[in-house]
Each structure stands twice: as C-alpha cells, then as structure tokens.
Design an enzyme around this catalytic site. Sequence first.
Site, short mmCIF file in Angstrom:
data_model
loop_
_atom_site.label_atom_id
_atom_site.label_comp_id
_atom_site.label_asym_id
_atom_site.label_seq_id
_atom_site.Cartn_x
_atom_site.Cartn_y
_atom_site.Cartn_z
N ASP A 12 0.85 -1.20 0.00
CA ASP A 12 0.00 0.00 0.00
C ASP A 12 0.89 1.25 0.00
O ASP A 12 0.92 1.99 0.97
CB ASP A 12 -0.93 -0.01 1.23
CG ASP A 12 -0.18 -0.08 2.56
OD1 ASP A 12 0.99 -0.51 2.58
OD2 ASP A 12 -0.76 0.33 3.59
N HIS A 243 9.91 -0.46 8.75
CA HIS A 243 8.94 -1.56 8.89
C HIS A 243 8.93 -2.48 7.66
O HIS A 243 9.22 -3.66 7.74
CB HIS A 243 7.52 -1.01 9.08
CG HIS A 243 7.38 -0.04 10.20
ND1 HIS A 243 7.49 -0.41 11.51
CD2 HIS A 243 7.13 1.29 10.21
CE1 HIS A 243 7.30 0.64 12.30
NE2 HIS A 243 7.09 1.69 11.52
#
Length: 304
Positions: A12, A243
């Site tokens: 995303d 991340h």
Amino acid sequence: MPKPTKMIIDTDPGVDDAMAILYAAHDTSIELLGLTTVFGNVPVEKATRNALRLCDLADLEIPVAEGAAKPSVFAPLDPAEAARIHGAEGFGPVPPETPQRTPTEEDAADFMASMARRYPGEVTLCAIGPITNVAEALRRHADFVDNIAKIIFMGGAAYVPGNVTPYAEANTYQDPHALAEVLASGVPTLMVGLDVTMQTTGSRDDFAELARRHPDHGGFLERASDAYIGIYEARGLTGCGLHDPAAVIACVKPDLFEITQEPLSVVLDGEQVGRTLPGHGSEAQICRGVDAPKLKKRFFSMFG
Ligand code: BDR
Ligand code: CA
C-alpha cells in the site's frame, strides 16, 4: 550462487513501502514476480498508481495487479488518518505523477494464485499492507494454500505496544479478519511486527547519505520520508522504523532475526481489536529479535 527467491510484494505505498520496493529492486537475491496493491496508507487506486510509479523509477518490468479497496469485514478507515503519516498521495511531500506503466487485467488475488500455480512451492508472498488480498486469494483459489510457499507479513505487535492503538499495529488493525484467515490457513507464516521493526530505524542522515550515493532512488526516498521521519522525531526517536523493508529482508535473510514458533491469533473486536496475541491460535513464526545494525547496513548498502 543460490537461486533468487521468487517474491510477490503486496503493498500500500506508502513511504516505507517505497523503501521496501526500491530495496527489493536492488537485491539480487530477490526475483520480484510482481507487485499487488491494497488499500491502507492510501486508497487502492493511489496505491496502484504509486506502485506503478516505483516500477517506472526502478525500471522494474513486472506486473502490478490492483487488489482490495476495503477490508474483509470492517468499513475502511478515513483516508485522512493515514494521510497524516504518509501524506495524502502516499509519498509524503512528493507530488503525484502519472505513471508510464499500466496495471494488469488480472486482480491481485488472481495474480497471486496464478503465480503460485506456475511455480508451486517456490513463491514467497511478502505482505506489507493490510493482508486482505492474501485472504481473498485463499478464499477464491482452493489450490493457493498448497502452491504458495510462505507468507511473510509486516504487521502486528506481539510483545510490544501497537502504533495505532495501545494494542494494535496499523496493518493488522485495518483488517484483522484477513489475518485470522491467513493464520488459520496452515500456510507457513512469519510475522515481522513492531517487535523488530521499531528496533531498526533510518535517520535523516542515513537517507541523506543514501541520496548522495544513489541520487535517483536515494533522493526519492529522502524527499518522500521527510515528514515521515519528522513524526518519529517528534516522539523522541532519531529516525523512522524500517517496517516494510524489514519484512522484505526477512524473506531472504531470516538469519538476521531471532524467530520463534508459537501459536498466534488476532483480536477481532473490542478495545484490543487488531492486537496480535501469541500463545493462542495456529502455529506461526514470530520475529522476536533482530540484529538491527546488520539489517540497517543491508538495507542502506544494497542501493550501491
Ligand atoms: C505499517 O503500517 C503502514 O503505515 C506502513 O507502511 C507499514 O506497513 C507499519 O505499522
Ligand atoms: Ca505498508
């Protein structure tokens, strides 16, 4: 030389997604079969546009398949929430651009299943957004569960607090039902959560140095991460959590992590919704620790 790992990145994009995808474009131990897109940091149309744009930037001649626009059960969050972290267009202050490439006809769940069918037991699926598309592939294609080799997801917080609530990490918070289906599927699954991704940070200086060495990709990441790093700095940290890059690196360098095999489940409602709970549920692998200096070195040195 060992054969490169065949990989699909479900994404995303997203500032740290951009870091992960550009990293993957440079890592010769990865054979990127394609990108699939999902709502999350931006609505899915913008996620697809941004994924295509990253392919333009990195000269990646790979399919980009658009996926889910909303979670499996819940209503989508207000995009303004994520916009505060990743900017309204996904790459912080970097203005949107119309990509040269176009997405595939096939959608994300079908693309995942076709690739897994073409290379049974060989494809690693690295999910770095809400895991909605992966759950959809499992629902739609009965052979996917046997054909896909491994699912590695960035999400969750097993033994540390969440980042959107005191309990939940952003990706698992947005579609916990999808994660529950993935965990129950029996596909070997590795969780790369905040337990390890918050231990591995990239500072302004790190990205400035990357931009000096690789003006195209490093320069793009330095610009895109400007406000993103600011959010972490405001919390007293010296840089942003890496991340999504950590999840991609875990696919090819698991030895950088301390990994345990434990039962794992996800809370589907109530105050703790989206919380990943070790000790209950199906067996999964959980990254509990990381050699942060080595992971950081691998990420920043891969760009040449
Ligand atoms: C995760 O949530 C998103 O904001 C990031 O792209 C990453 O995938 C971190 O919690
Ligand atoms: Ca992401």
